[in-house]
Write a protein that holds these residues in place. Structure first.
Motif, PDB file in Angstrom:
ATOM      1  N   CYS A  22      44.441  50.893  47.487  1.00  0.00           N
ATOM      2  CA  CYS A  22      45.738  50.326  47.119  1.00  0.00           C
ATOM      3  C   CYS A  22      45.590  48.915  46.559  1.00  0.00           C
ATOM      4  O   CYS A  22      46.308  48.518  45.631  1.00  0.00           O
ATOM      5  N   GLY A  23      44.656  48.134  47.105  1.00  0.00           N
ATOM      6  CA  GLY A  23      44.429  46.786  46.592  1.00  0.00           C
ATOM      7  C   GLY A  23      43.964  46.793  45.151  1.00  0.00           C
ATOM      8  O   GLY A  23      44.441  46.008  44.314  1.00  0.00           O
ATOM      9  N   VAL A  24      43.026  47.694  44.825  1.00  0.00           N
ATOM     10  CA  VAL A  24      42.526  47.782  43.453  1.00  0.00           C
ATOM     11  C   VAL A  24      43.629  48.206  42.494  1.00  0.00           C
ATOM     12  O   VAL A  24      43.814  47.619  41.417  1.00  0.00           O
ATOM     13  N   VAL A  25      44.391  49.218  42.869  1.00  0.00           N
ATOM     14  CA  VAL A  25      45.439  49.731  41.990  1.00  0.00           C
ATOM     15  C   VAL A  25      46.509  48.668  41.743  1.00  0.00           C
ATOM     16  O   VAL A  25      46.879  48.385  40.586  1.00  0.00           O
ATOM     17  N   LEU A  26      47.011  48.063  42.806  1.00  0.00           N
ATOM     18  CA  LEU A  26      48.054  47.046  42.645  1.00  0.00           C
ATOM     19  C   LEU A  26      47.523  45.833  41.882  1.00  0.00           C
ATOM     20  O   LEU A  26      48.230  45.235  41.056  1.00  0.00           O
ATOM     21  N   GLY A  27      46.280  45.458  42.151  1.00  0.00           N
ATOM     22  CA  GLY A  27      45.702  44.325  41.434  1.00  0.00           C
ATOM     23  C   GLY A  27      45.637  44.567  39.937  1.00  0.00           C
ATOM     24  O   GLY A  27      46.007  43.695  39.133  1.00  0.00           O
ATOM     25  N   HIS A  28      45.190  45.751  39.537  1.00  0.00           N
ATOM     26  CA  HIS A  28      45.123  46.060  38.106  1.00  0.00           C
ATOM     27  C   HIS A  28      46.514  46.109  37.485  1.00  0.00           C
ATOM     28  O   HIS A  28      46.711  45.630  36.360  1.00  0.00           O
ATOM     29  N   ALA A  54      45.914  32.155  40.600  1.00  0.00           N
ATOM     30  CA  ALA A  54      44.558  32.702  40.766  1.00  0.00           C
ATOM     31  C   ALA A  54      44.198  32.996  42.222  1.00  0.00           C
ATOM     32  O   ALA A  54      43.572  34.032  42.498  1.00  0.00           O
ATOM     33  N   PRO A  55      44.554  32.126  43.196  1.00  0.00           N
ATOM     34  CA  PRO A  55      44.214  32.467  44.586  1.00  0.00           C
ATOM     35  C   PRO A  55      44.839  33.774  45.073  1.00  0.00           C
ATOM     36  O   PRO A  55      44.314  34.394  46.006  1.00  0.00           O
ATOM     37  N   ALA A  56      45.943  34.200  44.434  1.00  0.00           N
ATOM     38  CA  ALA A  56      46.558  35.467  44.836  1.00  0.00           C
ATOM     39  C   ALA A  56      45.642  36.646  44.539  1.00  0.00           C
ATOM     40  O   ALA A  56      45.767  37.710  45.156  1.00  0.00           O
ATOM     41  N   SER A  57      44.718  36.466  43.584  1.00  0.00           N
ATOM     42  CA  SER A  57      43.786  37.558  43.271  1.00  0.00           C
ATOM     43  C   SER A  57      42.874  37.869  44.454  1.00  0.00           C
ATOM     44  O   SER A  57      42.281  38.953  44.504  1.00  0.00           O
ATOM     45  N   TRP A  58      42.747  36.945  45.396  1.00  0.00           N
ATOM     46  CA  TRP A  58      41.898  37.189  46.566  1.00  0.00           C
ATOM     47  C   TRP A  58      42.473  38.301  47.439  1.00  0.00           C
ATOM     48  O   TRP A  58      41.751  38.915  48.225  1.00  0.00           O
ATOM     49  N   LEU A  59      43.770  38.566  47.316  1.00  0.00           N
ATOM     50  CA  LEU A  59      44.394  39.606  48.123  1.00  0.00           C
ATOM     51  C   LEU A  59      44.127  41.005  47.566  1.00  0.00           C
ATOM     52  O   LEU A  59      44.160  41.989  48.309  1.00  0.00           O
ATOM     53  N   PHE A  60      43.894  41.094  46.251  1.00  0.00           N
ATOM     54  CA  PHE A  60      43.821  42.407  45.611  1.00  0.00           C
ATOM     55  C   PHE A  60      42.424  42.775  45.147  1.00  0.00           C
ATOM     56  O   PHE A  60      42.219  43.901  44.695  1.00  0.00           O
ATOM     57  N   GLN A  61      41.473  41.874  45.231  1.00  0.00           N
ATOM     58  CA  GLN A  61      40.106  42.216  44.850  1.00  0.00           C
ATOM     59  C   GLN A  61      39.412  42.738  46.097  1.00  0.00           C
ATOM     60  O   GLN A  61      38.801  41.982  46.850  1.00  0.00           O
ATOM     61  N   THR A  62      39.499  44.046  46.307  1.00  0.00           N
ATOM     62  CA  THR A  62      39.039  44.660  47.558  1.00  0.00           C
ATOM     63  C   THR A  62      37.829  45.567  47.351  1.00  0.00           C
ATOM     64  O   THR A  62      37.556  46.434  48.184  1.00  0.00           O
ATOM     65  N   LEU A  63      37.092  45.374  46.259  1.00  0.00           N
ATOM     66  CA  LEU A  63      35.966  46.261  45.981  1.00  0.00           C
ATOM     67  C   LEU A  63      34.898  46.192  47.062  1.00  0.00           C
ATOM     68  O   LEU A  63      34.228  47.190  47.358  1.00  0.00           O
ATOM     69  N   ALA A  64      34.720  45.014  47.664  1.00  0.00           N
ATOM     70  CA  ALA A  64      33.687  44.890  48.695  1.00  0.00           C
ATOM     71  C   ALA A  64      33.954  45.837  49.866  1.00  0.00           C
ATOM     72  O   ALA A  64      33.008  46.320  50.504  1.00  0.00           O
ATOM     73  N   TRP A 328      33.408  22.994  43.862  1.00  0.00           N
ATOM     74  CA  TRP A 328      32.440  21.978  43.440  1.00  0.00           C
ATOM     75  C   TRP A 328      31.301  22.498  42.562  1.00  0.00           C
ATOM     76  O   TRP A 328      30.517  21.698  42.056  1.00  0.00           O
ATOM     77  N   PHE A 329      31.177  23.803  42.374  1.00  0.00           N
ATOM     78  CA  PHE A 329      30.059  24.316  41.591  1.00  0.00           C
ATOM     79  C   PHE A 329      30.506  25.075  40.342  1.00  0.00           C
ATOM     80  O   PHE A 329      29.688  25.745  39.707  1.00  0.00           O
ATOM     81  N   GLY A 330      31.759  24.995  39.981  1.00  0.00           N
ATOM     82  CA  GLY A 330      32.219  25.504  38.699  1.00  0.00           C
ATOM     83  C   GLY A 330      32.511  26.984  38.625  1.00  0.00           C
ATOM     84  O   GLY A 330      32.758  27.513  37.526  1.00  0.00           O
ATOM     85  N   TYR A 331      32.477  27.691  39.745  1.00  0.00           N
ATOM     86  CA  TYR A 331      32.816  29.118  39.708  1.00  0.00           C
ATOM     87  C   TYR A 331      34.328  29.279  39.568  1.00  0.00           C
ATOM     88  O   TYR A 331      35.109  28.484  40.118  1.00  0.00           O
ATOM     89  N   PRO A 332      34.791  30.327  38.859  1.00  0.00           N
ATOM     90  CA  PRO A 332      36.234  30.539  38.718  1.00  0.00           C
ATOM     91  C   PRO A 332      36.894  30.811  40.069  1.00  0.00           C
ATOM     92  O   PRO A 332      36.292  31.431  40.957  1.00  0.00           O
ATOM     93  N   VAL A 333      38.130  30.359  40.193  1.00  0.00           N
ATOM     94  CA  VAL A 333      38.878  30.629  41.422  1.00  0.00           C
ATOM     95  C   VAL A 333      39.303  32.089  41.471  1.00  0.00           C
ATOM     96  O   VAL A 333      39.317  32.710  42.537  1.00  0.00           O
ATOM     97  N   SER A 334      39.629  32.671  40.331  1.00  0.00           N
ATOM     98  CA  SER A 334      40.069  34.061  40.289  1.00  0.00           C
ATOM     99  C   SER A 334      38.906  34.986  40.627  1.00  0.00           C
ATOM    100  O   SER A 334      37.801  34.849  40.100  1.00  0.00           O
ATOM    101  N   MET A 335      39.164  35.956  41.506  1.00  0.00           N
ATOM    102  CA  MET A 335      38.155  36.946  41.864  1.00  0.00           C
ATOM    103  C   MET A 335      38.246  38.212  41.027  1.00  0.00           C
ATOM    104  O   MET A 335      37.568  39.187  41.306  1.00  0.00           O
ATOM    105  N   VAL A 336      39.084  38.184  40.004  1.00  0.00           N
ATOM    106  CA  VAL A 336      39.142  39.274  39.029  1.00  0.00           C
ATOM    107  C   VAL A 336      38.889  38.679  37.657  1.00  0.00           C
ATOM    108  O   VAL A 336      39.032  37.472  37.437  1.00  0.00           O
ATOM    109  N   GLY A 337      38.511  39.537  36.712  1.00  0.00           N
ATOM    110  CA  GLY A 337      38.236  39.055  35.375  1.00  0.00           C
ATOM    111  C   GLY A 337      39.493  38.588  34.667  1.00  0.00           C
ATOM    112  O   GLY A 337      40.559  39.201  34.781  1.00  0.00           O
ATOM    113  N   VAL A 338      39.380  37.486  33.916  1.00  0.00           N
ATOM    114  CA  VAL A 338      40.485  36.944  33.133  1.00  0.00           C
ATOM    115  C   VAL A 338      40.044  36.895  31.672  1.00  0.00           C
ATOM    116  O   VAL A 338      39.064  36.215  31.347  1.00  0.00           O
TER     117      VAL A 338
END
Length: 542
Positions: A22-28, A54-64, A328-338
């Protein structure tokens, strides 16, 4: 399906898988905007226009969670037919394995002894001892059995290899059988669109000036053949390829510490972002990155995370590392592709995505007691089972549902065809979610039957099997043929039938087969077969 809890089935694991789906589907559906403008079709994301979301993407990126549960189920011991039959055990020992699924370990050991005693009474040079079955620790004894003359027969390891081959073949078939249907449908659409374009000499662009039915079909034909649309349709397939590769590596994964692939991901990112290594080296993380939660699931199957402190360490340590990397290391905050973003955390996976996945695994472990309590209720359990029964259909067709609504609805409509330019677009997209769900339900009705193949030689549901001599055939049909064909839903995700191992043990001898799946009573014939075996030894009850 059974409304009451099953002692053998870990329903909380099923719930985790349903949450991940459900997380993957709703996220997409929330972050994928198919923008139709003039002669172009492109994909945009509200996360680019509204970065603070962008932090909201942490709720829907559930692939792990998929890989975490997949590692758990793929590597845990199989006490039933898949384990005992693989060692070359006799049918009497397999019956004892079925008892083991419903009783304690001591009961299983006692049943094995009874089975060996019964075979010993019959005698014969080919009779094997129970050493080809299970030892006192509940694991497989791969040394094989000895016949009455004391000769080593070596069937144990050969049977184990054959058992692994059958397991892997069945798992891959369950993963990719629904994929063939998706490919066939979209191949037919592309061929039809090509023929239409050739016959009508339509322009290879989206022409808004065209009107009427012919103009709409021209518009649709060009859209179906566009790279953007086909890429969205095929986007779920990368997950299946990686999952299948890790599944095939089960013997290695079962022995691999999660720290090793984590170190590989860190080294690759250091090379990419710090030492000027070529960008293509990042694709090493496509396997190494998702191997981390898969190995964590394998460790979970061995009882490594029984203490809540381990789960808290994974949650806090993973979340803390993710915050540090994004801050501090430049990684994107979004956990899904933008689209348009220089670095993606998923394409290929970065160290930030992996540490975030570790945090998710810790959160899942902490959530298990809550899920266990919730899954004792009938309605939540039925909802979870419905999702698991059609997991592959939902996963493969949810992007097609989004595209169907977008391309078949007259443009332009806010939240559907327009570019996401602010919170108002996101609010409009929320209103479209029920429409996407209705179309996905239609896909579910059409294609869910392809997730479960009818076993060859399976009798019709209303075929009577009344003769006592046919009872064993009925139990074989219920426990072996029927249950080997993805019937309970978890196999649709590639993760073991029903979320536990008892389905290999003449499935219908357990309470789980009250799930309206077998068309008969709850394995009463199998229970009656086991009763003489149990009565032969005090303390063993079927």
């Amino acid at each position: 399906m059974s409304s009451g809890p099953s002692a053998e089935r870990d329903r909380a694991v099923d719930a985790l898988r349903a949450i991940a789906i459900c997380g993957v589907v709703l996220g997409h559906w929330l972050v994928t905007a198919v923008v139709v403008s003039g002669d172009t079709i492109r994909v945009a994301s509200p996360l680019r226009a509204v970065p603070w979301l962008a932090p909201a993407s942490w709720l829907f990126q559930t692939l792990a969670l998929f890989f975490f549960v997949g590692g758990l189920v793929a590597t845990r011991p199989r006490p039933g037919k898949a384990g005992l039959a693989a060692t070359g055990a006799r049918p009497e020992v397999r019956q004892a394995g079925a008892v083991a699924n419903r009783g304690s370990r001591d009961v299983a050991i006692g049943a094995l002894k009874v089975a060996d005693g019964a075979a010993g009474d019959q005698g014969g040079p080919g009779d094997q001892s129970g050493r080809s079955g299970r030892d006192d620790r509940g694991g497989r004894n791969e040394r094989g059995g000895r016949d009455d003359r004391g000769g080593e027969n070596g069937r144990g390891r050969q049977g184990a290899r054959r058992g692994y081959g059958r397991w892997l073949t069945g798992r891959l078939e369950r993963l990719f059988r629904p994929v063939l249907v998706l490919v066939a449908v979209w191949s037919g659409l592309v061929i039809a669109a090509t023929v239409w374009t050739y016959v009508t000499a339509a322009s290879p662009s989206v022409d808004d000036s065209a009107s009427g039915w012919a103009g709409f079909v021209d518009h649709l034909a060009v859209a179906v053949r566009s790279h953007t649309v086909l890429k969205l349709v095929a986007s779920p397939l990368w997950f299946l390829l990686v999952f299948a590769a890790l599944t095939m590596a089960r013997p290695l994964v079962a022995r691999l510490h999660p720290g090793w692939p984590l170190a590989v991901v860190a080294a690759v990112d250091l090379g990419r972002f710090g030492l000027g290594a070529p960008a293509w080296i990042g694709w090493v993380n496509l396997a190494a990155g998702w191997l981390v939660p898969f190995c964590l699931g394998a460790a979970w199957s061995k009882g490594r995370f029984r203490a809540r402190g381990s789960a808290w360490f994974m949650l806090l340590g993973g979340a803390g590392a993710t915050v540090v990397l994004t801050r501090w290391f430049g990684y994107p905050v979004s956990m899904v592709g933008v689209p348009g973003q220089g670095i993606s955390n998923l394409n290929p996976p970065t160290l930030a995505a992996v540490t975030f996945g570790i945090a998710q695994c810790g959160a899942a472990l902490l959530l298990m007691p809550v899920l266990h309590r919730l899954m004792r209720r009938d309605r939540p359990w039925r909802m979870v089972t419905a999702v698991n029964l059609s997991a592959m259909t939902i996963f493969l067709w949810h992007q097609t549902s989004l595209l169907a609504v977008t391309l078949l609805t007259p443009a332009p409509l806010s939240g559907l065809h327009t570019a996401p330019e602010g919170p108002s677009w996101l609010f409009a997209r929320l209103l479209w979610l029920p429409v996407f769900a209705v179309v996905l339900s239609g896909c579910w009705v059409l294609f869910r039957r392809h997730e479960r193949r009818r076993p060859a030689g399976r009798p019709a549901r209303d075929t009577p099997i009344d003769a006592p001599s046919d009872r064993r055939a009925r139990n074989k049909h219920r426990g072996e043929e029927h249950c080997s064909e993805d019937h309970c839903g978890d196999d649709h995700c590639g993760d073991d039938h029903c979320g536990n191992d008892h389905c290999g043990d003449d499935h219908c001898g357990n309470d789980h087969c009250g799930d309206d799946q077998c068309g008969d009573e709850r394995g009463s014939g199998h229970a009656k077969e086991l009763r003489p075996l149990a009565d032969a030894s005090p303390g063993i009850r079927p």
